[in-house]
Design a protein around this motif. Structure first.
Motif, PDB file in Angstrom:
ATOM      1  N   GLU A 246     -57.723 -15.830 -28.628  1.00 59.32           N
ATOM      2  CA  GLU A 246     -56.612 -14.958 -28.246  1.00 59.32           C
ATOM      3  C   GLU A 246     -55.449 -15.751 -27.666  1.00 59.32           C
ATOM      4  O   GLU A 246     -54.285 -15.488 -27.987  1.00 59.32           O
ATOM      5  N   GLU A 247     -55.740 -16.751 -26.841  1.00 61.81           N
ATOM      6  CA  GLU A 247     -54.677 -17.557 -26.233  1.00 61.81           C
ATOM      7  C   GLU A 247     -53.957 -18.401 -27.279  1.00 61.81           C
ATOM      8  O   GLU A 247     -52.746 -18.619 -27.192  1.00 61.81           O
ATOM      9  N   ASP A 248     -54.712 -18.883 -28.282  1.00 57.48           N
ATOM     10  CA  ASP A 248     -54.079 -19.648 -29.368  1.00 57.48           C
ATOM     11  C   ASP A 248     -53.158 -18.751 -30.189  1.00 57.48           C
ATOM     12  O   ASP A 248     -52.085 -19.180 -30.629  1.00 57.48           O
ATOM     13  N   LYS A 251     -50.013 -18.263 -28.273  1.00 53.53           N
ATOM     14  CA  LYS A 251     -49.203 -19.484 -28.303  1.00 53.53           C
ATOM     15  C   LYS A 251     -48.467 -19.625 -29.633  1.00 53.53           C
ATOM     16  O   LYS A 251     -47.267 -19.950 -29.667  1.00 53.53           O
ATOM     17  N   CYS A 277     -49.674  -8.572 -19.754  1.00 53.87           N
ATOM     18  CA  CYS A 277     -50.539  -9.369 -20.623  1.00 53.87           C
ATOM     19  C   CYS A 277     -49.849  -9.789 -21.927  1.00 53.87           C
ATOM     20  O   CYS A 277     -50.389 -10.598 -22.690  1.00 53.87           O
TER      21      CYS A 277
END
Length: 920
Positions: A246-248, A251, A277
């Motif tokens: 999810e963070e990738d 980004k 979020c």
């Protein structure tokens, strides 16, 4: 919902344990245990409430929880009421009552355990999992729009579209958030969709994305949706999309948008958590990048962009509603058949300009025969069709209600008691909420302060609408949309929270619940005085019917009949907390009023009380609000007010002939917050004023010079005072007014009477924002003192306040003044305003200043001035403004006059009345 009932009772038990400890001796431990068991139920009752719609077992279980909560309330309050009423509650009688209430508490605790066990035995939890999912999925399907499919049955709001288009296509260097805020069904999504597909928007942005968020959102789903819409990944990356962390994903989206001028629409955002979020995914990008939100909560919009101004679409006009209705009901035809014209218009009016309601009503009638009989059948049941018969409206409006915390649900439902289309006074509403026990003190904040926050939150959530604002921008009245009011009533009846009485008694006898806690009478109240069967459950009784146009003899007979019926209330409804008889024609109160010892709110405003109030009024020791305003024939207040030690608001003002009050003893009223009018008396020097350490608002009439000195010297003790009005007796003069500089919270100050010497600016309260002066006979140099008050926003110079021929405002004077009112300055001929004076002036009133020749030239460049009111000025003055000075002042959007000679800009002819009294 059981959650509402349980939370109210838990808080009431907590308050009773703290405030009525002397009566609880012997049963307090059992009450604590009972409260804790109810509190334990709260931990899962909200989930049960949400799941009960499609589950009969769960619904029955929830109803049982609600009933046992209310039974708890009745048992404890009945015991406290009897204990407080019995002067002979001694060693002989006390054990009997303690034993009785103890047995009742044990019985309730057994019921709670049985209800809890039955929940497990029936397997309600297991059966409820997934229940209601069909309803939620269907609602999600309704709500989730396709951004590329535009409805053809819409009315374009040109001004709204133009304003938002300007915001969307502006070229700020950093990414901005444009928000559309409004109640459910207002057309926020429809408006956003039209803008999303507008050619100017398409051409302005490099890429666009539309995401439907909803209450049940997943951040990954939203991110994936945006990535897909803006083509942020190549084909290979898209194939591996599900495997990305999810963070990738966030980004990669951020990096892609950094090189784009982008528009992302987040539709139906419910919480600030959504923005928190997602915010990191939205860089500034190219100049002009935007995120657009649609939400029902203004706080969400301001959280996303504190510098932005959320756009609130207006409701439809009557003509627009009719046009939209015809499109739906007659497949594009823009007018009604003659035989259905009046009926159609009446039904459209019931939609209150809400686009969703108009569309649903039109869709319903498009499937009906176009006969007057069929349309009459729909009209007779239009409320049911709009709120119950059509799942879509009911479900969409209920979403907003279900999202409220329990205390806000109580506050919202309470508005259902008020008649349709009425403007509700906010102060009165908050006093009623406090009396009901809906609001709790938060730290140093009073319950009234919490109530104001709740009011603003309901406004921000678009559950209620702002009615009238005060001159300084405070919300004075609120309104509720008809369909939301219908929701409050239907939900309130379902929860045994409220009942409304109107129409014929025979028609309603089968539908009125005898268990409802709060009753409002909207019809002829002599038909609906309650029977004893309501007594155990009734907590609040509010009257709204007013019948003044009757002949004197009939009026006298009717008053006597009503008073006999009202005696039923005084004798039987021992647990009543609120009794509001505003406008009810009663000439006297019987001694039995003193038996309502649980009463927190007694409203006698605009009654015909002629005699002195009974001494038994002093028994109402729990009373918080006593409203006697405009009781025009009441001559004297009995000296029993001192017994009401919990009194917070004492409201006495009646124009020209207020009841005698200077003799009252007041030294016990340490909880008093509002005393907007009282006559001067010995109470000032006998500890009365000094002990009112909670006072926020104070107005005293008939003061002597010496009494003013006493009042001013006491101000240092009244640290919370916010509003002070002092009226001298004739021939008196104010002493030197020093000592007010200690009052840091004092914002409003009013002096009626001659002022010997105006204080220097540093001697005024440091945060003064409103100053009113009448009969002050100010010295000529007084203006130079007033113009240096650093925070003054409103100045009223009234009759006799300034009796000089010339008045000058120097450059850079009154730095924060927004409102200036000049009333009856009879000697003023020349008013000079230098350049850069009053740089923030928005509203100017000139009222009957008969010798004033013209508006000062210095105001010709006042671009901040938005409203000018001219009242009772000479013909020459207004003629000059209409002719010679027309072009110099045409930049003012609204100019209002009492004559038919003047109409400039957007202004309209209007009678501008006297300023509001300081005491009403």
């Amino acid at each position: 919902m059981a959650e509402l009932a349980v939370s109210l009772v838990v808080e009431k038990l907590t308050n009773l344990l703290a405030q009525q400890a002397s009566y609880m001796d012997g049963v307090s431990r059992k009450i604590v245990q009972l409260r804790n068991e109810l509190r334990w139920m709260q931990s899962f009752i909200k989930d049960a409430d949400m799941k009960q719609e499609d589950n009969d077992l769960m619904q029955q279980w929830v109803n049982d929880v609600r009933d046992v909560a209310y039974e708890t309330e009745e048992v404890i309050e009945t015991y406290v009421s009897k204990a407080a009423a019995r002067s002979t509650f001694d060693l002989v009688t006390k054990p009997f009552y303690l034993y009785k209430v103890g047995k009742e508490i044990e019985s309730i605790r057994m019921r709670i355990r049985e209800i809890s066990g039955r929940r497990n035995a029936y397997g309600v939890e297991r059966n409820s999992r997934g229940e209601g999912r069909g309803v939620n999925e269907r609602l999600r399907w309704w709500r989730q729009p396709s951004p590329h499919v535009e409805e053809d049955d819409i009315i374009e709001l040109v001004e709204d579209s133009k304003a938002l288009l300007t915001q969307l296509t502006s070229m700020e260097s950093r990414r901005r958030v444009v928000s559309v805020v409004g109640m459910g069904g207002l057309g926020k999504t429809t408006l956003a969709k039209r803008l999303y597909n507008h050619n100017d928007v398409k051409n302005h942005f490099d890429c666009r994305a539309w995401i439907y968020v909803s209450k049940e959102f997943r951040r990954r789903d939203i991110l994936q949706g945006i990535v897909t819409d803006v083509n942020a990944l190549n084909r290979v990356e898209m194939e591996a999309l599900e495997k990305l962390k999810e963070e990738d994903l966030l980004k990669k989206l951020h990096e892609f948008l950094e090189e784009q001028r982008y528009l992302v629409v987040l539709d139906d955002v419910w919480s600030m958590e959504v923005w928190d979020c997602l915010e990191k995914a939205f860089p500034s990008g190219k100049t002009g990048s935007k995120v657009m939100l649609t939400t029902r909560n203004k706080e969400v919009a301001l959280h996303a962009d504190g510098e932005g101004i959320p756009h609130e679409p207006r409701i439809l006009t009557e003509n627009e509603s009719l046009q939209l209705f015809c499109k739906k009901a007659f497949n594009g035809i823009n007018s009604l058949p003659r035989e259905l014209n009046k009926l159609g218009k009446d039904m459209v009016m019931r939609c209150g300009g809400l686009p969703l309601a108009v569309v649903v009503l039109g869709g319903l009638l498009s499937r009906k025969s176009k006969s007057t009989e069929e349309w009459h059948r729909v009209f007779r049941n239009i409320t049911w069709h709009l709120t119950k018969g059509q799942d879509r409206i009911a479900a969409i409006l209920s979403l907003s209600y279900n999202d409220l915390p329990s205390h806000l649900k109580s506050c919202f439902l309470y508005l259902g008691l008020f008649p349709e289309d009425v403007s509700v006074q906010t102060k009165k509403l908050i006093h009623l909420w406090v009396a009901e026990g809906f609001l709790l003190q938060e730290g140093e904040e009073t319950a009234e302060g919490v109530g104001e926050k709740c009011l603003n939150e309901l406004i921000d959530r678009c559950m209620i609408q702002v009615g009238r604002l005060s001159s300084l921008g405070r919300v004075k009245t609120v309104r509720i949309h008809d369909l939301l009011r219908d929701l409050a009533i239907s939900q309130g009846r379902e929860e045994i929270f409220l009942e409304i009485h109107h129409g014929n008694k025979a028609e309603q006898s089968e539908t009125i619940s005898t268990k409802s806690r709060r009753h409002a009478i909207h019809s002829r109240y002599d038909r609906y005085i309650f029977l004893k069967k309501f007594a155990p459950h009734l907590r609040s009784l509010l009257f709204f019917n007013r019948e003044y146009n009757v002949d004197v003899e009939r009026k006298r007979m009717k008053i006597g009949f009503i008073e006999k019926k009202l005696n039923v209330i005084y004798k039987n409804f021992k647990l009543l907390r609120v009794l509001d008889m505003e406008g009810v024609r009663v000439v006297s109160l019987p001694d039995t009023i003193g038996s309502l010892i649980q009463l927190r709110y007694l409203g006698l405003r605009k009654t015909n009380l002629e005699e002195e109030l009974p001494l038994s009024l002093g028994n109402l020791q729990n009373l918080q609000t006593l409203d006697l305003r405009y009781s025009c024939f009441l001559k004297r207040i009995p000296n029993v007010i001192w017994k009401m030690v919990h009194l917070r608001h004492l409201l006495l003002y009646t124009p020209f002939d207020s009841p005698e009050s200077g003799h009252l003893r007041m030294d016990t009223l340490c909880n008093l917050q509002s005393l907007p009018y009282i006559e001067a008396g010995n109470w000032i020097n006998n500890g009365g004023l000094a002990n009112m350490t909670s006072l926020r608002q104070l107005g005293i009439d008939g003061l002597s010079r010496e009494q003013v000195t006493s009042v001013i010297s006491t101000m240092e003790r009244l640290q919370d005072i916010q509003s002070l009005s002092l009226l001298l007796t004739e021939q008196e003069m104010f002493p030197i007014l020093t000592g007010l500089s200690y009052c840091e919270h004092l914002q409003k100050l009013c002096f009626y009477g001659r002022i010997e010497k105006l204080p220097d600016p540093q001697e005024f309260p440091p945060n003064l924002i409103k100053l009113t002066l009448y009969n002050s006979e100010l010295q000529r140099d007084s203006i130079t003192k007033l113009e240096r008050l650093p925070n003054l926003e409103m100045l009223v110079l009234g009759d006799g306040s300034y009796n000089w021929r010339e008045m000058a405002f120097s450059s850079e004077s009154f730095p924060k003044l927004e409102i200036l009112k000049l009333h009856l300055l009879k000697e003023l001929e020349d008013w000079i305003v230098e350049e850069k004076a009053m740089p923030k002036l928005k509203h100017l009133v000139i009222n009957r200043c008969e010798k004033l020749k013209q508006i000062p030239d210095g105001l010709k460049l006042a671009t901040t001035l938005k409203e000018l009111e001219i009242v009772g000025m000479p013909v020459e003055f207004e003629y000059r403004l209409r002719t010679k000075d027309f072009f110099e002042f045409k930049h003012i959007p609204s100019i209002k006059s009492t004559t038919d000679m003047l109409a400039i800009g957007l202004g309209c002819h209007q009678n501008v009345g006297w300023p509001e009294t300081q005491f009403g």
